[in-house]
Design a protein around this motif. Structure first.
Motif, PDB file in Angstrom:
ATOM      1  N   TYR A 352       0.816  -1.210   0.000  1.00 19.75           N
ATOM      2  CA  TYR A 352       0.000   0.000   0.000  1.00 19.75           C
ATOM      3  C   TYR A 352       0.856   1.270   0.000  1.00 19.75           C
ATOM      4  O   TYR A 352       0.459   2.299  -0.553  1.00 19.75           O
ATOM      5  N   CYS A 378      -2.172   5.843  -8.221  1.00 19.38           N
ATOM      6  CA  CYS A 378      -2.674   5.386  -6.929  1.00 19.38           C
ATOM      7  C   CYS A 378      -3.113   6.538  -6.042  1.00 19.38           C
ATOM      8  O   CYS A 378      -3.888   6.345  -5.112  1.00 19.38           O
ATOM      9  N   CYS A 383      -5.079   5.195  -0.140  1.00 15.87           N
ATOM     10  CA  CYS A 383      -5.558   4.649   1.124  1.00 15.87           C
ATOM     11  C   CYS A 383      -5.122   5.499   2.298  1.00 15.87           C
ATOM     12  O   CYS A 383      -5.502   5.232   3.433  1.00 15.87           O
TER      13      CYS A 383
END
Length: 401
Positions: A352, A378, A383
């Motif tokens: 991640y 991303c 996240c």
């Protein structure tokens, strides 16, 4: 007869027996100087390191604290303090620290015109200070912080490449991920890059992880190490508690410690009444980082818990060319890379965090080589998107450290 003549010669005053020229042959002296310069190109004179450390940004809060601890180290013979911001009064800081009764000599330099003598013949150059967006708990991305600090890092890197290319560069100016990429690609453009001599300071994250783990387990933090891999930022740092013998802990407790390490800056910001970062702990960890580099260069190979570096073998380092891992510093810089194994949860967190680290590295590289910067895919679905801080009214305020 010869004995009497010899006694007469010895009886002549020494000042009269020495012939002195009343003129200087400038042509011959210039020719000899030119021959000497040409000879040094083929037969360089061996360099005797003065064990000098230059702190760029020494007038900042982190720079002052780091300089205070560096003054107490016998491994450092000369400590040069430099800053180009007049409001930080680095000359007064240098004069104050010089009163400490240790063997380290202190030099102070104020202004861009004195950057060359500050860096001249340095063995380690610490780039710290700069500006930060206050408070850090607000929704201010690291790229805004990078735009404020990139000029300091780039200017210092170019000066190091010209005036002391043999020096080891330690980058602490935030965001370290971006400025590390800016530094290495700037050195590559100047043809003065050595991957063994450029390190991003990640000591504060490793120190926090080690202290938190030792507090929970009751172990001595002085004899234990908790590495932090991947990057140095909030969204890129991955503490490896499994390497610190955390296998008997429940996963929920390990996840809690990991979150504390990743959000430590925000926690300190909310606890301190003036919404500042942890300058004391950052300055201490940075000074210890520099001292370990000096010990590795001049005494014996020294282990450093975590540093953002270019890996010697990316395939052995989670297939990452640039990654923060434990390293060993020796005579010529980094001599060994230690990559700790990860468990399943740490591997997932690393995957991640990779995209955030790649985006930060790409941002620094783009401004170093002049390429156009594109937001990493991303980041559109990150996240680790920072949340709005409702407690802080002046989220866009800017301060100097």
């Amino acid at each position: 007869m010869f004995r009497n003549l010899y006694k007469r010669i010895l009886s002549v005053p020494r000042s009269l027996s020495v012939l002195r020229a009343g003129y200087q042959n400038f042509v011959m002296s210039q020719a000899l100087a030119q021959i000497e310069r040409e000879c040094e190109q083929f037969c360089p004179v061996p360099r005797f390191p003065p064990q000098k450390v230059t702190v760029v940004g020494a007038g900042s809060d982190v720079g002052r604290i780091a300089s205070l601890f560096l003054k107490q180290q016998n491994i450092i013979r000369t400590l040069a303090l430099y800053d180009d911001v007049p409001e930080r009064f680095v000359l007064g800081v240098a004069n104050d620290i010089a009163h400490i009764d240790t063997s380290t000599a202190v030099e102070g330099y104020q202004g861009r015109m004195f950057l060359r003598p500050a860096l001249d013949n340095s063995d380690v150059v610490l780039i710290c200070g700069g500006s930060y967006v206050m408070p850090p708990c607000c929704s201010n991305p690291d790229r805004e912080l990078f735009f404020n600090n990139m000029q300091l890092v780039r200017t210092t890197t170019l000066a190091v490449a010209q005036f002391c290319p043999q020096a080891v560069i330690a980058i602490q100016t935030p965001p370290v991920d971006c400025n590390f990429a800016l530094c290495i690609h700037t050195l590559q453009t100047a043809r003065a890059y050595d991957k063994r001599r450029v390190l991003g300071v990640n000591a504060i994250n490793a120190m926090r992880a080690n202290q938190l783990f030792s507090t929970v387990t009751g172990a001595d933090p002085g004899i234990s190490t908790t590495p932090v891999v991947c990057g140095t930022g909030r969204c890129t740092r991955v503490p490896v508690f499994s390497a610190a013998k955390a296998g008997n802990f429940p996963q929920s407790q390990v996840d809690c410690l990991t979150r504390l390490v990743r959000e430590a800056d925000d926690i300190i910001c909310k606890v301190k009444s003036n919404n500042e970062q942890g300058h004391l702990s950052i300055g201490f960890s940075t000074a210890r980082f520099v001292v370990n580099i000096m010990k590795g260069l001049f005494e014996k190979p020294t282990f450093i818990e975590s540093a953002l570096v270019e890996q010697g073998n990316p395939e052995k380092c989670y297939n990452m060319q640039y990654c923060a891992t434990p390293v060993t510093v020796g005579k010529g810089g980094i001599v060994e890379y230690a990559v700790p194994p990860l468990n399943d949860s740490e591997t997932q967190l690393l995957e991640y965090s990779k995209c955030d680290l790649e985006d930060m590295l790409n941002l620094g590289r783009s401004y170093a080589v002049g390429d156009e910067y594109y937001l990493h895919p991303c980041k559109c679905f990150s996240c680790c998107t920072p949340q709005d801080c409702k407690e802080c009214a002046d989220c866009n305020a800017t301060a100097k450290i």
